[in-house]
Design a protein around this motif. Sequence first.
Motif, PDB file in Angstrom:
ATOM      1  N   CYS A 281       0.730  -1.306   0.067  1.00 50.51           N
ATOM      2  CA  CYS A 281       0.141  -0.235   0.017  1.00 50.51           C
ATOM      3  C   CYS A 281       0.979   1.258  -0.176  1.00 50.51           C
ATOM      4  O   CYS A 281       0.529   2.281  -0.627  1.00 50.51           O
ATOM      5  CB  CYS A 281      -1.027  -0.061   1.414  1.00 50.51           C
TER       6      CYS A 281
ATOM      7  N   ARG B 218       2.313   2.053  -3.333  1.00 47.45           N
ATOM      8  CA  ARG B 218       0.871   2.693  -4.391  1.00 47.45           C
ATOM      9  C   ARG B 218       0.311   3.927  -4.065  1.00 47.45           C
ATOM     10  O   ARG B 218      -0.460   4.425  -4.741  1.00 47.45           O
ATOM     11  CB  ARG B 218      -0.086   1.578  -4.853  1.00 47.45           C
ATOM     12  N   THR B 219       0.807   4.391  -2.874  1.00 48.24           N
ATOM     13  CA  THR B 219       0.355   5.682  -2.342  1.00 48.24           C
ATOM     14  C   THR B 219       1.317   6.558  -1.806  1.00 48.24           C
ATOM     15  O   THR B 219       1.613   7.571  -2.460  1.00 48.24           O
ATOM     16  CB  THR B 219      -0.622   5.432  -1.226  1.00 48.24           C
TER      17      THR B 219
ATOM     18  N   HIS C  81      -5.166   0.964   2.134  1.00 49.45           N
ATOM     19  CA  HIS C  81      -4.807   1.711   0.851  1.00 49.45           C
ATOM     20  C   HIS C  81      -5.578   3.071   1.000  1.00 49.45           C
ATOM     21  O   HIS C  81      -5.056   4.046   0.602  1.00 49.45           O
ATOM     22  CB  HIS C  81      -5.136   0.905  -0.218  1.00 49.45           C
TER      23      HIS C  81
ATOM     24  N   GLU D 112      -3.794   6.709   1.169  1.00 47.96           N
ATOM     25  CA  GLU D 112      -4.004   7.626  -0.379  1.00 47.96           C
ATOM     26  C   GLU D 112      -4.668   8.873   0.219  1.00 47.96           C
ATOM     27  O   GLU D 112      -4.075   9.757  -0.414  1.00 47.96           O
ATOM     28  CB  GLU D 112      -5.044   6.683  -0.947  1.00 47.96           C
TER      29      GLU D 112
ATOM     30  N   TYR E 152      -2.524  12.273  -0.359  1.00 47.28           N
ATOM     31  CA  TYR E 152      -3.162  13.632  -1.073  1.00 47.28           C
ATOM     32  C   TYR E 152      -2.959  14.929  -0.309  1.00 47.28           C
ATOM     33  O   TYR E 152      -2.559  16.100  -0.603  1.00 47.28           O
ATOM     34  CB  TYR E 152      -4.470  13.380  -1.575  1.00 47.28           C
TER      35      TYR E 152
END
Length: 393
Positions: free
Chosen positions: A204, A207-208, A250, A254, A258
């Motif tokens: 995770c 991918r973030t 995730h 995520e 941000y």
Amino acid sequence: MNIPKGYRFGAVAASFKKQGKLDLGAIVSDTPAVAAGVFTTNKFKAAPVLQCQEMLNTGRKFSGFLINSGQANACTGDLGRANCRETLNLAAKALDVPADELLPASTGVIGAQFDMDKWEAAMPGLAQSMTVDSAENTAKAIMTTDTVHKLAGVTVSLAGGDVRLLGMCKGAGMISPKMATMLSFITCDAAIDAAAWKAMLVDCVDRTINRVTIDGDTSTNDSVIALANGASGVDVATDEDRELLRGALHTVLEELAYKIVMDAEGGTKVAFIEVSGAQSDADAELVARAVGNSPLVKTALFGSDPNWGRIICAAGYSGAEFAAEDLKLEIGGVLVFQNGTPEPGDMDDLLGPIMRKRDIVIGIELGTGPGACRLLASDLTREYISINADYRS
């Protein structure tokens, strides 16, 4: 807020930063938890990073985190390592947990040694601050140049019942990960095998948190550490449960990713750079990072200038393998460039409203390959220069 069961949070002003500012925090699990961590690849790893890696390699369970801001305890040699261990001893006595079950993390100025008298003086207040509803204060205590504290939580329903995850992080500058770029702490009340929890975290994070950039720098202190204490009584027992929990983790990471880019030092824009059609994921990432780290692209974003040629240029020098005539560029869903030539129309007029938005999607298609990457990047502003020119003033 989705507070996982069995955790307490606290924070105190220890005068590591400006007088009266929260700068020392702790998170404690009522029962020892399985732990996993992902850390900076910088050769100059800070003392708490080295300490955490050493402790996690024992495979034991842990009871919480001890976190300070204001001083990074990086590039501080043997004394820095000794001071790090002593902070754990002090906190363990105050919080009534074993010293070898507390994982340390620090952020702030590189090279300064801890003032251990301040650490000792802060411990009674830290112990008194520990409650189940103080996560917001802990998140504030780990801030440096952040303008807002960063929390994200979610509840997910598994076969045996609901489990909760809460993440917090700090990060606004020195952000361009080769692991993760900031401090982030995840608490979860699911019961899960340690190996599965670590694999889930690594995947995770990659991918973030690993897909953001602000300024191209990777810190000495980067750490993402996660605890799962099983206090919900819900076992992650099936493949379906594992995928559901992975999805929840995730989601938390995520959102934190941000928030980091949205709070970039001096930042005003978040660019979602979405690369597809590459020969490999690695090639797609090369293009995304070249675009996201380009000072010319970043300053164009700040100026709301639809100077798309800077994006094409960065893709071209990225080192990725692709044919120039295959590249297609869209900004905010508007086709700008394909087949080696710009699209007809007044691009300044078409793209002007898009470039003035906070969030801007930059779509780059390199061909018909399977490789893809999505990277979040900030703009580069005058304020960023001012913040970092005066960082120690």
